[in-house]
Design a protein around this motif. Structure first.
Motif, PDB file in Angstrom:
ATOM      1  N   GLU A 272       0.859  -1.182   0.000  1.00 39.04           N
ATOM      2  CA  GLU A 272       0.000   0.000   0.000  1.00 39.04           C
ATOM      3  C   GLU A 272       0.892   1.228   0.000  1.00 39.04           C
ATOM      4  N   PRO A 273       0.436   2.314  -0.603  1.00 49.43           N
ATOM      5  CA  PRO A 273       1.253   3.534  -0.624  1.00 49.43           C
ATOM      6  C   PRO A 273       1.389   4.133   0.767  1.00 49.43           C
ATOM      7  N   VAL A 274       2.524   4.753   1.022  1.00 43.61           N
ATOM      8  CA  VAL A 274       2.746   5.505   2.261  1.00 43.61           C
ATOM      9  C   VAL A 274       2.705   6.983   1.901  1.00 43.61           C
ATOM     10  N   LEU A 275       1.761   7.693   2.496  1.00 44.67           N
ATOM     11  CA  LEU A 275       1.552   9.101   2.177  1.00 44.67           C
ATOM     12  C   LEU A 275       1.651   9.942   3.435  1.00 44.67           C
ATOM     13  N   VAL A 276       2.292  11.093   3.322  1.00 44.16           N
ATOM     14  CA  VAL A 276       2.264  12.046   4.422  1.00 44.16           C
ATOM     15  C   VAL A 276       1.511  13.285   3.934  1.00 44.16           C
ATOM     16  N   GLY A 277       0.532  13.690   4.712  1.00 41.67           N
ATOM     17  CA  GLY A 277      -0.228  14.886   4.403  1.00 41.67           C
ATOM     18  C   GLY A 277       0.198  16.016   5.332  1.00 41.67           C
ATOM     19  N   VAL A 278       0.412  17.184   4.781  1.00 46.04           N
ATOM     20  CA  VAL A 278       0.862  18.339   5.555  1.00 46.04           C
ATOM     21  C   VAL A 278      -0.132  19.475   5.327  1.00 46.04           C
ATOM     22  N   ARG A 279      -0.534  20.137   6.401  1.00 50.34           N
ATOM     23  CA  ARG A 279      -1.501  21.223   6.273  1.00 50.34           C
ATOM     24  C   ARG A 279      -0.967  22.326   5.362  1.00 50.34           C
ATOM     25  N   ARG A 280      -1.905  23.000   4.734  1.00 46.67           N
ATOM     26  CA  ARG A 280      -1.533  24.096   3.834  1.00 46.67           C
ATOM     27  C   ARG A 280      -0.800  25.180   4.624  1.00 46.67           C
ATOM     28  N   ASN A 281       0.142  25.842   3.982  1.00 47.23           N
ATOM     29  CA  ASN A 281       0.951  26.884   4.623  1.00 47.23           C
ATOM     30  C   ASN A 281       1.624  26.349   5.890  1.00 47.23           C
ATOM     31  N   PRO A 282       2.415  25.288   5.763  1.00 43.51           N
ATOM     32  CA  PRO A 282       3.032  24.674   6.944  1.00 43.51           C
ATOM     33  C   PRO A 282       4.081  25.572   7.573  1.00 43.51           C
ATOM     34  N   GLY A 283       4.329  25.331   8.858  1.00 45.70           N
ATOM     35  CA  GLY A 283       5.375  26.048   9.561  1.00 45.70           C
ATOM     36  C   GLY A 283       6.696  25.311   9.491  1.00 45.70           C
ATOM     37  N   SER A 284       7.683  25.819  10.192  1.00 47.54           N
ATOM     38  CA  SER A 284       9.021  25.213  10.166  1.00 47.54           C
ATOM     39  C   SER A 284       9.027  23.835  10.801  1.00 47.54           C
ATOM     40  N   ALA A 285       8.166  23.610  11.800  1.00 40.87           N
ATOM     41  CA  ALA A 285       8.133  22.304  12.458  1.00 40.87           C
ATOM     42  C   ALA A 285       7.669  21.223  11.489  1.00 40.87           C
ATOM     43  N   GLU A 286       6.594  21.496  10.727  1.00 40.98           N
ATOM     44  CA  GLU A 286       6.107  20.524   9.753  1.00 40.98           C
ATOM     45  C   GLU A 286       7.149  20.266   8.665  1.00 40.98           C
ATOM     46  N   THR A 287       7.809  21.339   8.234  1.00 42.43           N
ATOM     47  CA  THR A 287       8.831  21.199   7.196  1.00 42.43           C
ATOM     48  C   THR A 287       9.985  20.336   7.686  1.00 42.43           C
ATOM     49  N   ALA A 288      10.402  20.534   8.937  1.00 45.82           N
ATOM     50  CA  ALA A 288      11.484  19.729   9.503  1.00 45.82           C
ATOM     51  C   ALA A 288      11.077  18.269   9.604  1.00 45.82           C
ATOM     52  N   MET A 289       9.839  18.009  10.061  1.00 47.92           N
ATOM     53  CA  MET A 289       9.350  16.633  10.157  1.00 47.92           C
ATOM     54  C   MET A 289       9.307  15.982   8.787  1.00 47.92           C
ATOM     55  N   LEU A 290       8.817  16.693   7.785  1.00 45.73           N
ATOM     56  CA  LEU A 290       8.733  16.158   6.432  1.00 45.73           C
ATOM     57  C   LEU A 290      10.116  15.823   5.890  1.00 45.73           C
ATOM     58  N   ASP A 291      11.093  16.694   6.132  1.00 42.48           N
ATOM     59  CA  ASP A 291      12.456  16.428   5.669  1.00 42.48           C
ATOM     60  C   ASP A 291      12.991  15.127   6.270  1.00 42.48           C
ATOM     61  N   HIS A 292      12.756  14.918   7.559  1.00 43.49           N
ATOM     62  CA  HIS A 292      13.248  13.703   8.208  1.00 43.49           C
ATOM     63  C   HIS A 292      12.491  12.466   7.719  1.00 43.49           C
ATOM     64  N   LEU A 293      11.202  12.600   7.460  1.00 47.49           N
ATOM     65  CA  LEU A 293      10.435  11.469   6.934  1.00 47.49           C
ATOM     66  C   LEU A 293      10.940  11.075   5.552  1.00 47.49           C
ATOM     67  N   ASN A 294      11.278  12.059   4.741  1.00 46.04           N
ATOM     68  CA  ASN A 294      11.771  11.785   3.383  1.00 46.04           C
ATOM     69  C   ASN A 294      13.121  11.079   3.390  1.00 46.04           C
ATOM     70  N   GLN A 295      13.866  11.222   4.468  1.00 46.28           N
ATOM     71  CA  GLN A 295      15.185  10.594   4.550  1.00 46.28           C
ATOM     72  C   GLN A 295      15.116   9.116   4.935  1.00 46.28           C
ATOM     73  N   GLN A 296      13.935   8.651   5.365  1.00 48.98           N
ATOM     74  CA  GLN A 296      13.778   7.262   5.769  1.00 48.98           C
ATOM     75  C   GLN A 296      13.532   6.363   4.556  1.00 48.98           C
ATOM     76  N   ASN A 297      13.811   5.071   4.719  1.00 47.57           N
ATOM     77  CA  ASN A 297      13.538   4.089   3.683  1.00 47.57           C
ATOM     78  C   ASN A 297      12.115   3.588   3.854  1.00 47.57           C
ATOM     79  N   TRP A 298      11.262   3.887   2.877  1.00 47.59           N
ATOM     80  CA  TRP A 298       9.857   3.475   2.932  1.00 47.59           C
ATOM     81  C   TRP A 298       9.529   2.423   1.883  1.00 47.59           C
ATOM     82  N   CYS A 299      10.524   1.862   1.264  1.00 52.22           N
ATOM     83  CA  CYS A 299      10.284   0.862   0.217  1.00 52.22           C
ATOM     84  C   CYS A 299      10.797  -0.506   0.674  1.00 52.22           C
ATOM     85  N   GLY A 300      10.162  -1.536   0.183  1.00 50.46           N
ATOM     86  CA  GLY A 300      10.565  -2.892   0.545  1.00 50.46           C
ATOM     87  C   GLY A 300      10.005  -3.287   1.889  1.00 50.46           C
TER      88      GLY A 300
END
Length: 304
Positions: A272-300
């Motif tokens: 199944e796809p792994v999706l992260v949803g972020v509220r519109r006009n995010p703050g620095s905290a959401e951006t930091a969390m998203l950056d760290h999530l993108n660095q993880q291995n979500w495949c396999g």
């Protein structure tokens, strides 16, 4: 209501009322807020007097929210959320990530990745607090979305009514879990769902997204195996399998450490796809969390 009367209300009173509604008890809410029960009761009484309505009905077993109370609390939740975000934004503008980030996560999703992400965030931003709503059922998830309290969601499917910006992270693989020594584990070959048709199954709480997913898989395969137990946590289901109660199918990354040898790949592969949803006009905290999530291995599978 006069401006003067409104000026005497404060966000702390809103938080008190929200806590009482969540707990359904003045005593439990006072313990959660770390205030005395008489002090909390006095604050709620003062709030009701200022509003000119009764927010709660007192009963021998606790309190229930009135119709007026529900209307007030819906707006109070928005107000406290806006206040939290305003404080976080102000501090972030000064180079400091602080405040609270609220995220909802589907059952089993990110069980291995999220702890790493949160640990990294804690090391870099020790004043930032992350609150997780784990495993809400679809109705709870939609309620949280409607309330506007969520900053992010980590999901397989976007909840109804959610207008967040969506970022695909990868795919989550599912595996079968069988008791140790089970003949189907011995050759290490991938299994078909049909291979498990005669087994007793460990399922999950009804109405949960994971159980709905399993129900669809079994129905599409024309299978109706016997359910021997239901669990509300994936780790519990895996431990029940380990004790020989039955078999199950779960996200690979959600299998607790030490039980990986009980996992077997499925054929055809299930993902199944792994999706992260972020509220519109995010703050620095959401951006930091998203950056760290993108660095993880979500495949396999992350296991096999």
């Amino acid at each position: 209501m006069s401006c003067r009367r409104w000026s005497r209300l404060n966000l702390r009173q809103y938080e008190y009322a929200l806590a009482v509604a969540d707990e359904g008890s003045m005593t439990a809410a006072a313990e959660r807020l770390r205030v005395t029960q008489p002090s909390l009761s006095q604050q709620i009484g003062t709030l009701e007097k200022h509003l000119g309505v009764q927010l709660f009905t007192r009963t021998p077993s606790g309190v229930t929210v009135t119709v007026a109370g529900r209307a007030f609390l819906a707006e109070a939740k928005i107000a406290t959320t806006a206040s939290r975000r305003a404080i976080t934004a102000a501090r972030a503008a000064n180079g400091e990530l602080a405040g609270e980030l609220i995220m909802a996560v589907h059952m089993g999703l990110g069980a291995r990745q999220l702890p790493q992400v949160l640990g990294q965030l804690r090391n870099r931003h020790p004043k930032l607090q992350v609150t997780l709503h784990e495993e809400p059922d679809p109705a709870d998830m939609e309620r949280l979305v409607r309330q506007g309290t969520l900053d992010m969601v980590l999901v397989h499917r976007i909840p109804a009514g959610c207008t967040f910006d969506i970022h695909p992270l990868g795919e989550e693989a599912y595996v079968a879990v069988l008791p140790k020594g089970h003949p189907l584990l011995s050759n290490g070959a991938a299994l078909r769902l049909e291979d498990l048709a005669s087994e007793g199954w460990i399922r999950f709480r009804r109405a949960s997204l994971l159980d709905d997913y399993l129900a669809r898989l079994l129905a599409n395969a024309g299978l109706s195996p016997h359910t021997v137990a239901r669990a509300s946590q994936i780790s519990t289901a895996v431990r029940l399998v380990a004790q020989g109660l039955g078999v199950t199918v779960v996200p690979a990354s959600a299998i607790p450490e030490g039980f990986e040898e009980l996992a077997c790949p499925l054929l055809p592969s299930l993902t199944e796809p792994v999706l992260v949803g972020v509220r519109r006009n995010p703050g620095s905290a959401e951006t930091a969390m998203l950056d760290h999530l993108n660095q993880q291995n979500w495949c396999g599978t992350g296991l096999l």
